[in-house]
Design an enzyme around this catalytic site. Structure first.
Site, PDB file in Angstrom:
ATOM      1  N   ASP A   1      -2.552  -0.445   5.788  1.00  0.00           N
ATOM      2  CA  ASP A   1      -2.480   0.254   7.205  1.00  0.00           C
ATOM      3  C   ASP A   1      -4.059   0.255   7.500  1.00  0.00           C
ATOM      4  O   ASP A   1      -4.256   0.846   8.514  1.00  0.00           O
ATOM      5  CB  ASP A   1      -2.123   1.476   6.981  1.00  0.00           C
ATOM      6  CG  ASP A   1      -2.602   2.717   6.428  1.00  0.00           C
ATOM      7  OD1 ASP A   1      -3.149   3.542   6.872  1.00  0.00           O
ATOM      8  OD2 ASP A   1      -2.858   2.282   5.175  1.00  0.00           O
TER       9      ASP A   1
ATOM     10  N   ASP B   1      -0.329   5.084   0.879  1.00  0.00           N
ATOM     11  CA  ASP B   1      -0.626   6.244   1.889  1.00  0.00           C
ATOM     12  C   ASP B   1      -0.839   5.289   3.355  1.00  0.00           C
ATOM     13  O   ASP B   1      -1.709   4.531   3.466  1.00  0.00           O
ATOM     14  CB  ASP B   1      -1.896   6.935   1.671  1.00  0.00           C
ATOM     15  CG  ASP B   1      -1.682   7.703   0.337  1.00  0.00           C
ATOM     16  OD1 ASP B   1      -1.048   8.853   0.391  1.00  0.00           O
ATOM     17  OD2 ASP B   1      -1.993   7.311  -0.828  1.00  0.00           O
TER      18      ASP B   1
ATOM     19  N   ASP C   1       0.679  -1.214   0.005  1.00  0.00           N
ATOM     20  CA  ASP C   1       0.114   0.026   0.090  1.00  0.00           C
ATOM     21  C   ASP C   1       0.988   1.182  -0.261  1.00  0.00           C
ATOM     22  O   ASP C   1       2.063   0.982   0.126  1.00  0.00           O
ATOM     23  CB  ASP C   1      -0.797   0.152   1.199  1.00  0.00           C
ATOM     24  CG  ASP C   1      -1.798   1.200   1.458  1.00  0.00           C
ATOM     25  OD1 ASP C   1      -2.559   1.673   0.367  1.00  0.00           O
ATOM     26  OD2 ASP C   1      -1.751   1.638   2.676  1.00  0.00           O
TER      27      ASP C   1
END
Length: 255
Positions: free
Chosen positions: A197, A24, A22
């Site tokens: 996240d 961001d 991922d």
């Protein structure tokens, strides 16, 4: 999963990994506006070294559009990427498979965001993203809009995060995007590893777990996460990935 299992650090790298990351919140910290993110040069360097070490088996898997990802990564545009949670993929699977969100919905969402300074709407073809990280007061109104959208457009699903809602076509998520990559070279036959996240990354964790891979959650501990390992922040992710990159450097020295 035991209560502490998902809080372990991930294992050291291996050359047979297929690495999915991922962006961001994983490679860079979240900021109020996604278009304000700046990627550090050392992150780009580490990613290039990893791509070499893994024979190209590295892909960025993100909610960003392909255009937004490329703008962030330049001049080192990733060869493999799944954007808009798999709706856009490189080198294949263009988002023309799905019609764009109707302009009336986009206009209504933008009008709503305008009432809350700092709120943001992103329309990317078939996907609509509502952000209120910089305008917490907009959360209720934007959530109500999103639920009304889901009722009016049953082909789409809502994916609710901590500071916004992603609306995208049903059946597309990061887990499916990772599974697509794992069926093709250079990923096929490798051990899948995915780091992310937030709740939108959970399908990715589930997918790599099912394939016998390694799932890494970035951020605070969450007992309801499918991830089996954890790193606390993007700085720890970079340290972990830099260890892999150093492995690539050592290999190059031996050649």
């Amino acid at each position: 999963m035991s209560l502490n299992e998902g809080d372990r650090s991930p294992p050291p790298p291996r050359d047979d990994w297929a690495l999915f990351l991922d962006v961001d919140g994983t490679l860079t910290a979240h900021v109020a506006r996604a278009d304000a993110v700046v990627l550090e040069d050392r992150v780009r360097h580490v990613l290039m070294r990893l791509q070499d070490r893994l024979g190209g088996a590295l892909a960025l898997v993100t909610g960003r559009s392909l255009a937004a990802l490329d703008a962030l990564m330049r001049p080192h545009v990733p060869a493999h990427a799944a954007c808009l949670h798999g709706v856009q993929q490189r080198p294949s699977a263009p988002d023309s498979r799905f019609p764009p969100v109707a302009s009336t919905w986009v206009e209504e969402a933008v009008s709503l965001a305008d009432r809350y300074p700092g709120a943001l709407v992103e329309a990317h073809g078939p996907c609509l993203y509502l952000h209120w990280r910089a305008a917490p007061a907009a959360a209720g109104a934007m959530t109500a809009f999103a639920r009304r959208f889901a009722t009016g457009v049953p082909s789409h699903r809502l994916h609710i995060g901590r500071h916004g809602i992603e609306i995208r076509p049903d059946g597309m998520d990061k887990g499916m995007a990772i599974a697509d990559f794992m069926r093709c070279a250079p990923f096929a036959g490798r051990v899948p590893v995915f780091a992310g996240d937030d709740p939108a990354d959970e399908p990715g964790f589930v997918a790599v777990n099912a394939l016998g891979g390694i799932s890494v959650r970035v951020g605070e501990e969450r007992r309801d996460s499918a991830a089996r390992f954890r790193l606390r922040n993007p700085q720890e992710v970079l340290h972990w990935l830099a260890e892999e990159a150093r492995g690539a450097d050592r290999q190059g020295e031996r050649k």
